[in-house]
Enzyme design. Structure first.
Site, mmCIF file in Angstrom:
data_model
loop_
_atom_site.group_PDB
_atom_site.id
_atom_site.type_symbol
_atom_site.label_atom_id
_atom_site.label_comp_id
_atom_site.label_asym_id
_atom_site.label_seq_id
_atom_site.Cartn_x
_atom_site.Cartn_y
_atom_site.Cartn_z
ATOM 1 N N ARG A 103 5.995 4.103 5.853
ATOM 2 C CA ARG A 103 5.632 4.136 7.265
ATOM 3 C C ARG A 103 5.672 2.731 7.875
ATOM 4 O O ARG A 103 6.128 1.765 7.252
ATOM 5 C CB ARG A 103 4.257 4.767 7.435
ATOM 6 C CG ARG A 103 3.094 3.963 6.898
ATOM 7 C CD ARG A 103 1.799 4.747 7.014
ATOM 8 N NE ARG A 103 0.651 3.997 6.519
ATOM 9 C CZ ARG A 103 -0.360 4.561 5.870
ATOM 10 N NH1 ARG A 103 -0.375 5.855 5.624
ATOM 11 N NH2 ARG A 103 -1.382 3.820 5.460
ATOM 12 N N ASP A 104 5.169 2.605 9.077
ATOM 13 C CA ASP A 104 5.179 1.320 9.786
ATOM 14 C C ASP A 104 4.006 0.460 9.287
ATOM 15 O O ASP A 104 3.098 0.134 10.032
ATOM 16 C CB ASP A 104 5.095 1.543 11.293
ATOM 17 C CG ASP A 104 3.900 2.397 11.708
ATOM 18 O OD1 ASP A 104 3.195 2.908 10.821
ATOM 19 O OD2 ASP A 104 3.672 2.549 12.922
ATOM 20 N N GLU A 105 4.084 0.079 8.015
ATOM 21 C CA GLU A 105 3.015 -0.732 7.413
ATOM 22 C C GLU A 105 3.598 -1.497 6.230
ATOM 23 O O GLU A 105 4.019 -2.624 6.371
ATOM 24 C CB GLU A 105 1.853 0.179 6.990
ATOM 25 C CG GLU A 105 0.601 -0.583 6.624
ATOM 26 C CD GLU A 105 -0.612 0.332 6.518
ATOM 27 O OE1 GLU A 105 -1.647 -0.162 6.086
ATOM 28 O OE2 GLU A 105 -0.498 1.533 6.858
ATOM 29 N N GLU A 149 -2.309 8.917 -0.729
ATOM 30 C CA GLU A 149 -3.302 8.039 -0.118
ATOM 31 C C GLU A 149 -4.644 8.741 0.037
ATOM 32 O O GLU A 149 -5.698 8.156 -0.219
ATOM 33 C CB GLU A 149 -2.820 7.563 1.245
ATOM 34 C CG GLU A 149 -3.764 6.608 1.953
ATOM 35 C CD GLU A 149 -3.196 6.078 3.250
ATOM 36 O OE1 GLU A 149 -3.692 5.045 3.731
ATOM 37 O OE2 GLU A 149 -2.241 6.682 3.783
ATOM 38 N N HIS A 182 0.960 6.098 -2.603
ATOM 39 C CA HIS A 182 -0.093 5.118 -2.340
ATOM 40 C C HIS A 182 -0.893 4.979 -3.634
ATOM 41 O O HIS A 182 -1.662 5.852 -3.974
ATOM 42 C CB HIS A 182 -0.986 5.663 -1.216
ATOM 43 C CG HIS A 182 -1.537 4.641 -0.304
ATOM 44 N ND1 HIS A 182 -1.001 4.398 0.941
ATOM 45 C CD2 HIS A 182 -2.575 3.803 -0.418
ATOM 46 C CE1 HIS A 182 -1.706 3.462 1.554
ATOM 47 N NE2 HIS A 182 -2.666 3.080 0.738
ATOM 48 N N ASP A 198 0.833 -1.207 0.000
ATOM 49 C CA ASP A 198 0.000 0.000 0.000
ATOM 50 C C ASP A 198 0.863 1.251 0.000
ATOM 51 O O ASP A 198 0.551 2.238 -0.651
ATOM 52 C CB ASP A 198 -0.940 -0.001 1.208
ATOM 53 C CG ASP A 198 -0.191 -0.081 2.540
ATOM 54 O OD1 ASP A 198 0.889 -0.693 2.584
ATOM 55 O OD2 ASP A 198 -0.699 0.448 3.541
ATOM 56 N N ASP A 231 -6.094 -2.674 -2.318
ATOM 57 C CA ASP A 231 -5.339 -1.754 -3.151
ATOM 58 C C ASP A 231 -5.006 -2.376 -4.499
ATOM 59 O O ASP A 231 -5.198 -1.761 -5.551
ATOM 60 C CB ASP A 231 -4.057 -1.333 -2.435
ATOM 61 C CG ASP A 231 -4.327 -0.615 -1.121
ATOM 62 O OD1 ASP A 231 -5.082 -1.159 -0.296
ATOM 63 O OD2 ASP A 231 -3.784 0.480 -0.910
#
Length: 862
Positions: free
Chosen positions: A454-456, A739, A760, A450, A463
């Site tokens: 970041r922390d993902e 995003e 994103h 996605d 998606d």
């Protein structure tokens, strides 16, 4: 007026590939399908395939017909390690082409018993809180080497070296898969590393990667295990014919490296005063782990590589005095920095996608530190990490003064072949399209994530479900997404439920089930990737194999969704992401969309059942085809009865519900279809042509307007420049897709919502509409065997073009409007028919075959 240039009458075989063209060595299929494109010549009437094995016994097979995409392997199955050459020629117009250039096909280790190596793990170094390690084996070669292959994989990520020379150019290998079920291994030709014989050293560095690094917003570090491990099998054939196999076993030694910490989210800390691989003098013992060769698989798609570099454009000083590098483009990778310093001097590089108040905008990174630090050894040095990557446009450098010429951004991505391009008369629209390309490149780092910063950084199913058609036009993603779909099937629940992310490291239901709901309630639009993505790959590549492999997964998901809908066939229970990130949703509640989640979910059930029926028909499963088409029809009737009024008004009366209903033929009467089209047009006009859709409505809203006869409104929407719109981000300087429609607010501040990524790709799904409807190039049969040329010319743009490297060869459309004069050119490769629907008042043919064609005349206004 129509002009035609006949193609060269002599057919030529162009690109020949086995399966998906990857891997270059070590293919994991014993009977790989063959594909090729042609240039010149008439319709293919037959082809021949010639096989040259190592024995020299050449064999040739002739096949009648025009097939040239994913044709069955016509020879006995390959054995493990077998290497052959394949050549193809085609008959067209009574003449045979020359033979193609030889394609080398080398099988990998096709059976678990071919793997004699065992996983080894360092015993005293490389713990969960330690840095990267080196695993080393000294070799004393018994003479000159004729050939050598290294088969290798890891728990973690690795880089391998032989004799101080790096093996291959892969980054972050072996990549990320559903490790418990599927772990990729790579095959390398290391003959040049060993050719002269004598003593040498095999050294492999291991970092945490996805296996043992932090994953998800919970920052858990041991989703798959708490020990790094290596499996390597080096097979050597000497010049005199002798063979030797060197495997990972207890003869290897382990040692710590100067990489003191490494993490995909947080970055890497490196002490350059300490040795790095391959210079580590390893002496510690290793543990030999239990064998698990059954889960080893060869890759289907290309590896992650360094695909580009972007030089720093400028160095500036922030209001706080920080030194900032600007690369001018939001990229994914790392900073390569040339510095000169003293021993022990520390240099820190922090990353961010945007600036806020002149400083790094790090809030969207959430808990990810995105920081690389280096302790210098002294003198001129080149700084770059090995086991991490970041999403960034800006980098803050402290500890040393730098010039722009000292820095470049290293861009990493799965090394996908570019296959699609678009241009038009509006520069901002071209910039939007380029942003889509950069967003895809940055998020296709081994899995379709996605976001990359970041922390993902997870493989969210929703998606890629909406973006797959765009992806398949821009790059060759057949193997890349085919591999990801195998992970989806491996992670699918026994009851058919599909995880939110693949590979699945979320496990539990995010939203929490309602009372009475099952523990895991997969949401519509996300779980439907199990059906929509395979169908997209079939449509774009003509790959029936992906349908065959995924059929059980597709059917299991539709049955699960059917059970969630119950006897009413209205899916109105359980948590839904719904039309995620609807622009009117509050910053802290991305699922609070205008579209009724039950309307959205039921529409997806109807669509997935219909696509499953089509899939069953393609595969010759006629009973299933009839069953699921009947289910789709029943859901459409239930949808209409519950959610659609006689005049076409759809419950919750917003852009998304009309987009779903119109684009997916969910309206049963002409009155409903006409009324829904008028209502969608009225909503768009009332919104002053602004987008009012989230992740699920956005890919369909422009198509729905076009089907309703309002292509002018679709163009007005895509050309709107104020938020929420596609071009708003362009006007704010975006170089990737955001995003949120307003990830950055007009005053330059960052949206306060938690979901605020500046890279994103979901809203970039609009590029598929640009290709098909603005330029007018769309597949009309699987694999572009037939194409539809139908530009929707409204006068709001004066020219557009699209070019795609289809499985049959390059196909291109270019048109220009000059007052009332319209001109269009189309390039059609051999084996393809183009069906024409042009805005011309003058006569033109319904279809054209291979060659270059040009049409001019009076513009027929819509």
């Amino acid at each position: 007026m129509t002009d035609r240039t006949a193609p060269d009458d002599l057919p030529r075989i162009e690109r020949v590939v086995a399966e998906y063209g990857e891997p270059e060595l070590g293919i994991g299929v014993a009977a790989p399908r063959l594909s090729w494109s042609r240039s010149g010549g008439a319709e293919q009437t037959a082809y021949e395939v010639r096989l040259r094995p190592a024995s020299g016994d050449v064999s040739t097979v002739r096949v009648a017909g025009g097939g040239q995409v994913f044709q069955p392997w016509p020879f006995p199955e390959l054995r493990s390690r077998e290497r052959v050459e394949v050549e193809v020629r085609a008959e067209a117009g009574g003449a045979w082409s020359h033979w193609s250039e030889p394609l080398v096909v080398e099988a990998g280790l096709l059976r678990p018993q071919d793997v004699t190596a065992r996983f080894i793990s360092p015993r005293h170094v490389g713990g969960l809180d330690d840095g990267a390690v080196a695993l080393v084996r000294h070799l004393d070669l018994a003479g000159p080497v004729a050939s050598a292959r290294l088969y290798i994989t890891a728990h973690g990520v690795y880089d391998a070296w032989i004799g101080g020379r790096r093996v291959g150019d892969h980054q972050l290998a072996p990549g990320w898969t559903a490790y418990a079920s599927r772990l990729r291994y790579q095959t390398f030709d290391v003959t040049p590393h060993l050719r002269d014989g004598g003593p040498t050293q095999l050294a492999v560095g291991l970092g945490n990667g996805w296996y043992r690094g932090q994953l998800t917003w919970n920052l858990r570090r041991d989703h798959y295990g708490d020990r790094l491990a290596l499996l390597a099998q080096l097979e050597i054939t000497y010049a005199d014919g002798r063979q030797e196999t060197v495997v990972t076993d207890d003869a290897w030694r382990a040692g710590a490296t100067g990489v003191l910490a490494d993490d995909l989210y947080d970055g890497q800390r490196t002490d350059l005063r300490l040795p790095l691989v391959p210079s580590v003098a390893a002496s510690g013992p290793v543990d030999v782990l239990e064998p698990d060769a059954a889960r080893l698989v060869a890759p289907l798609g290309p590896p992650v590589r360094e695909v580009a570099t972007v030089p720093a454009r400028a160095v500036s000083t922030s209001p706080s005095g920080a030194q900032l590098l600007d690369f001018g483009q939001n990229v994914v990778g790392w900073v390569r920095l040339r510095v000169t310093g003293s021993p022990g001097q520390e240099v820190t590089v922090r990353h961010a996608e945007v600036l806020e108040d002149g400083e790094l905008g790090v809030r969207p990174l959430r808990a990810a530190k995105a920081t690389d630090t280096y302790v210098l050894s002294g003198g001129p040095e080149l700084l770059e990490p090995r086991y991490t990557f970041h999403g960034f446009r800006y980098a803050e450098v402290s500890g040393v003064s730098v010039e722009a010429s000292d820095a470049e951004a290293v861009v990493v991505s799965s090394d996908l072949r570019r296959t699609g391009w678009f241009e038009c008369s509006e520069p901002d629209l071209e910039r939007l399209h380029e942003n889509v390309v950069w967003g895809m490149r940055g998020n296709f780092v081994d899995v379709p994530t996605d976001c990359p910063q970041r922390d993902e950084r997870l493989g969210w199913t929703g998606d890629i479900q909406v973006f797959a058609p765009t992806a398949a036009f821009l790059f060759d993603v057949g193997g890349f997404l085919g591999s990801w779909l195998r992970d989806l099937a491996a992670e699918q629940r026994p009851d058919g439920g599909v995880p939110f992310v693949v590979p699945d490291v979320v496990y539990e239901h995010i939203g929490g089930p309602r009372p009475g709901d099952p523990p895991h309630s997969p949401p519509a639009g996300w779980a439907d990737a199990a059906v929509h993505v395979p169908w997209t790959l079939y449509q774009r590549y003509g790959d029936t194999g992906v349908l065959e492999r995924q059929y059980d997964s597709m059917r299991a998901w539709v049955e699960k969704a059917r059970s969630l809908a119950g006897d009413s066939l209205l899916w109105d229970t359980g948590f839904q992401f719904g039309d995620w990130l609807d622009p009117d949703a509050p910053p802290d509640d991305a699922a609070a969309a205008k579209a009724d989640p039950a309307v959205v979910a039921t529409a997806y059930l109807a669509r997935s059942a219909h696509l499953l029926a089509l899939t069953a028909s393609v595969l010759g499963r006629d009973d299933d085809a009839a069953r699921y088409e009947s289910l789709a029809a029943d859901v459409v009737r239930a949808f209409g009865k519950a959610y659609v009024a006689a005049d076409g008004t759809v419950r919750s009366d917003c852009q998304t519900v009309y987009a779903l209903a119109i684009a997916w033929d969910l309206l049963e009467t002409p009155e409903q279809r006409a009324g829904a089209g008028r209502r969608l047009a009225a909503l768009v006009q009332a919104a002053d042509f602004h987008v009012s859709t989230g992740f699920l409505g956005t890919p369909l809203v422009l198509d729905a307007l076009c089907r309703a006869g309002r292509a002018d409104l679709a163009h007005a929407m895509v050309l709107t420049r104020t938020a929420p719109s596609w071009l708003y981000a362009v006007t704010m300087g975006a170089t990737t897709i955001w995003e949120r429609w307003d990830s950055m607010l007009p005053d330059g501040s960052i949206n306060p919502g938690e979901m605020t990524s500046f890279n994103h790709y979901a809203y970039g799904a609009v590029a598929d509409w640009l290709h098909r409807c603005v330029a007018g190039l769309a597949p009309a049969a699987p694999g572009y065997r037939e194409v539809a040329v139908r530009p929707l010319v409204t006068g709001q743009l004066t020219h557009a073009s699209a070019r795609h490297l289809s499985p049959y060869g390059p196909v291109a459309v270019s048109w220009r409007l000059d007052d009332d004069r319209f001109e269009l050119s189309v390039e059609v490769p051999p084996g393809v028919t183009a069906h024409l629907d042009l805005p011309l008042a003058d006569p033109y043919p319904d279809a054209v075959g291979p060659g270059s064609h040009r049409f001019t005349g009076r513009w027929r206004r819509p």
